[in-house]
Write an enzyme that holds these catalytic residues in place. Structure first.
Site, short mmCIF file in Angstrom:
data_model
loop_
_atom_site.label_atom_id
_atom_site.label_comp_id
_atom_site.label_asym_id
_atom_site.label_seq_id
_atom_site.Cartn_x
_atom_site.Cartn_y
_atom_site.Cartn_z
N ASP A 372 -0.38 3.04 14.94
CA ASP A 372 -1.13 3.32 13.43
C ASP A 372 -1.91 2.31 13.75
OD1 ASP A 372 -2.39 4.25 11.25
OD2 ASP A 372 -1.70 3.49 10.02
N GLU A 375 -6.92 0.99 16.29
CA GLU A 375 -8.11 0.13 16.43
C GLU A 375 -8.68 -1.66 17.32
OE1 GLU A 375 -7.66 1.25 13.59
OE2 GLU A 375 -7.49 3.47 13.85
N ASP A 451 -7.46 8.76 8.37
CA ASP A 451 -7.43 8.90 7.13
C ASP A 451 -8.07 9.29 6.36
OD1 ASP A 451 -5.16 7.18 6.89
OD2 ASP A 451 -6.13 5.25 6.27
C1 GLC Z 1 -2.53 4.30 7.37
C2 GLC Z 1 -2.61 5.36 8.38
C3 GLC Z 1 -1.88 6.28 7.21
C4 GLC Z 1 -0.84 5.43 7.21
C5 GLC Z 1 -0.89 3.82 5.52
C6 GLC Z 1 0.20 3.02 5.99
O1 GLC Z 1 -3.61 4.50 6.56
O2 GLC Z 1 -3.60 5.91 9.05
O3 GLC Z 1 -1.68 7.23 7.91
O4 GLC Z 1 0.55 5.98 5.66
O5 GLC Z 1 -1.99 2.76 6.88
O6 GLC Z 1 1.32 2.71 6.99
#
Ligand code: GLC
Length: 742
Positions: A372, A375, A451
């Site tokens: 995650d 980017e 998200d």
């Molecule tokens: C980001 C991710 C989400 C995750 C969060 C905490 O927002 O996209 O899926 O739960 O981080 O790690």
């Protein structure tokens, strides 16, 4: 002068060199450069050029598929197919500003560009590609929200009898305009690099997608059990909370294969650590979960806490593995752990190191990795990412600014995680899930659309994303079922679960500060329907696995726009809210609250209502019933659909497989069986059967043959739909056990 080279041709005008390289009969690369040798492609491209027969006639290069006419003064191109139809025409090439303008000729629709917050057809729209952490930017449909988590600079132009794809191999921020700035103009450009693009032509859009995935690689066949239902939450804060979910799922009789741990499982959000106070006896916990049939996936973000005496930070600093700022100091940004540094995945050595860091987790029994914030996200700046002038150094010691690497950063990370898992556990196919991606990332990782919010519009927006991701080579995809941010509700979760039943990645996930949305959270009325659909998903596992296999071989998407198979029908070009799940099942989700009927477009041919088995003539719009416990589904006449016996998790092969034959013209299908987890299929350890049903007068002949039987084939229970009264059935089999049910 057009000069022949080993890759194709080269044309020089003043100090500009145009390279024309062939990658197949219908895939041609055009690069405008200063150098006389063909520049290297980006990390996205895996295919080498090919030696294609081509002749030069005056200003033209002619192959068996295409004629390319080059204006030697302007270096502009005209591309024709073998019937002499003009496919593509340059209007202006601005090499200074790295921009190509083309004429909008005959195209009725433009598609692709991966995950975009838009309708499926890009005609009239303009986009920019820069991997962005988008949460909270905009909650409703907005044409201004164009930079998303992924950047796939590939688009398709479409009409009834022809289509083409253009892949702009440029990793900087890129722009695409489909008649927005000027009605008759299509353009693409970039903030850096060169004009270097591939033109792919075929009459059929499916062949364009196929050629594009040959260029950038297709997904590896995924593990079958990861096609099961997945439950996630930010976060299950401790062992007891996680185990509670694991137990409840089984108690509720809701099949589930995968559970996730979000950032709370770490010590102070330090990657590759586990907080063993909250998750005591972690290894034993994972083994308990495994015994219950669950696979555990844990999150790993690229941001490494900048803290002395933390082994990942210390080692990375010592070995000089982190991204630097423009002055040459290690760049310190800010993510969940606070001050954080970022690995420079551009170097092979760093990727290997990162891959090996997964060892402890693998030894603890963790089965998959969730990448995650890649980017990469950085809270320190309004840009939400690290500064564009930070520095990466590649394997040859060449310095590259972040503005060139940004869009491929996540792909290098996914590659590193994939290879890491593969090295440590070579007997199992790795599962990686990523948020950010570039062209080609499908080779390493599944993807979720990041998200979203728990709103109906975001469920609706996910369908064009899936369709355009699919056309851009990405099959293993899904959105956060129920919505991530904000509070979900019973009806929304039910409808989203119905949609998720038909997305290859089927994962319920929600954010920290919102109410829980596990399947049982909104009362039995909803839980019962959610259970029913989760079970329906488990019935379709073998079918889905087979479509995934087709995708791994041919690059065909799993979620397909209707025009993928009905390109001749223009009415399909703008259908945003229906899709084909593989070739044979049409899915028509309900995308608004309180709705119990919807309009459905059935393309030409005969369709069966999946629920009632009623036969319906296509080439028309119909009104479909959709009470809360129904999502309208239609099966193409001529399809053969498998339905598994439902299990709580995908433990082993079922002994029995139900086969549903929906009689139509040319009723035929193939089914593939393997162990669903290892790479043994590469050694030919798999089976493949062919099922055919042909009707002569009043007799339906069903024949089933094992073309290959190196792996166990379940016993087939055959159900026939669409029989007329007085029809009789003759079943013949070869090396397969089968029995008629009706
Ligand atoms: C980001 C991710 C989400 C995750 C969060 C905490 O927002 O996209 O899926 O739960 O981080 O790690």
């Amino acid at each position: 002068m057009i000069k022949k080279t080993n890759y194709g041709f080269l044309i020089q005008n003043n100090n500009i060199v145009l390279h024309i390289a062939f990658y197949s009969h219908n895939t041609v690369r055009f690069v405008y450069d200063k150098s006389n040798s063909l520049p290297a492609s980006s990390f996205a491209v895996v295919k080498e050029f090919e030696n294609i027969e081509a002749v030069v006639k005056g200003n033209s290069i002619i192959t068996k598929e295409l004629e390319i006419v080059i204006d030697k003064n302007t270096m502009q191109l005209l591309i024709y197919n073998k019937n002499g139809e003009l496919l593509n025409k340059d209007k202006e090439i601005d090499l200074e500003n790295i921009k190509v303008d083309k004429e909008l000729l005959w195209e009725k629709g433009f598609y692709g560009l991966g995950e975009k917050y838009s309708w499926i057809n890009h005609l009239g729209a303009r986009y920019s590609n820069w991997n962005t952490d988008v949460l909270g930017v905009m909650s409703l449909h907005s044409t201004t929200l164009d930079e998303y988590h992924t950047s796939i600079p590939f688009y398709i132009g479409l009409d009834k009898d022809k289509s083409y794809g253009i892949y702009f191999d440029n990793t900087f921020r890129t722009y695409f305009d489909f008649g927005n700035e000027e009605r008759g103009k299509v353009s693409f450009g970039s903030e850096g690099g060169k004009v270097d693009y591939y033109f792919i032509y075929d009459e059929n859009v499916s062949q364009v997608v196929n050629a594009y995935t040959k260029l950038t690689g297709s997904m590896e066949l995924p593990r079958k059990d990861f096609l099961g239902f997945q439950q996630c939450r930010w976060g299950y804060e401790n062992r007891d909370k996680l185990m509670e979910v694991a137990l409840r799922m089984r108690e509720e009789d809701i099949p589930c294969d995968v559970l996730y741990l979000d950032i709370d499982y770490m010590v102070d959000y330090k990657v590759f650590t586990v907080d063993t106070e909250k998750f005591y006896e972690f290894k034993e916990m994972v083994s308990l979960l495994n015994n219950m049939g669950y696979k555990l996936v844990v999150i790993i973000d690229p941001g490494v806490k900048a803290e002395k005496d933390y082994f990942v930070y210390d080692e990375g600093i010592k070995k000089d593995y982190f991204i630097k700022d423009s002055k040459g100091e290690v760049y310190v940004g800010e993510v969940w752990p606070g001050a954080s540094v970022f690995p420079d995945f551009l170097k092979d050595e760093v990727r290997k190191w990162w891959g090996e860091l997964h060892k402890g987790l693998v030894e603890d029994g963790v089965e998959g990795i969730w990448n995650d914030m890649n980017e990469p996200a950085d809270f320190k700046h309004d840009s939400k990412t690290i500064p564009t002038d930070t520095i990466h150094i590649d394997d040859n010691g060449i310095i590259k600014e972040h503005k060139e690497i940004h869009n491929v950063y996540a792909m290098y990370e996914a590659c590193s995680a994939y290879e890491g898992l593969l090295n440590q556990r070579p007997e199992k196919r790795p599962f990686i899930l990523t948020r950010a991606a570039f062209a080609g990332t499908q080779r390493y990782s599944a993807l979720w659309t990041g998200d979203n919010h728990s709103i109906w519009e975001h469920m609706e927006a996910s369908i064009p994303m899936f369709i355009n991701l699919g056309l851009s080579g990405y099959s293993f995809i899904g959105s956060d079922v129920g919505g991530f941010a904000g509070n979900s509700n019973g009806e929304l979760l039910t409808r989203w679960t119905q949609l998720g039943t038909f997305t290859p990645l089927f994962r319920n996930h929600s954010a920290k500060d919102c109410i829980h949305q596990e399947p049982w959270c909104f009362g039995t009325k909803y839980t019962d329907i959610i259970r029913r659909f989760t079970k329906l998903r488990y019935k379709f596992i073998t079918y889905l696995y087979n479509v995934m296999r087709e995708s791994s071989l041919k690059g065909s998407p799993v979620i397909r726009p209707l025009f993928y198979h009905y390109q001749y029908d223009e009415k399909t070009y703008n259908i945003n809210d229906q899709f084909l799940f593989g070739k044979d099942i049409m899915v028509c989700p309900i995308l608004r609250p309180g709705i119990i009927k919807r309009m459905v477009y059935l393309p030409d041919g005969i369709w069966y209502n999946y629920w009632t088995k009623e036969k319906i003539n296509g080439n028309r719009y119909i009104i479909a019933d959709a009470p809360l416990d129904v999502i309208p589904l239609y099966v193409r006449a001529g399809a053969v659909i498998s339905e598994d016996e439902v299990q709580q998790f995908i433990k082993e092969d079922n002994d029995i497989l139900n086969i549903h034959i929906y009689i139509g013209e040319d009723t035929k299908a193939y089914f593939y069986f393997d162990d669903g987890i290892s790479f043994n299929y590469r050694q030919d350890i798999y089976s493949e059967i062919e099922i055919k049903a042909e009707k002569y007068e009043k007799v339906l002949n069903v024949s089933i043959t094992a073309n290959k039987d190196n792996y166990k084939i379940p016993k087939l229970l055959i159900n026939i739909h669409g029989l007329e009264e007085q029809d009789s059935i003759v079943l013949s089999t070869s090396n397969v056990k089968a029995q008629l049910v009706n």
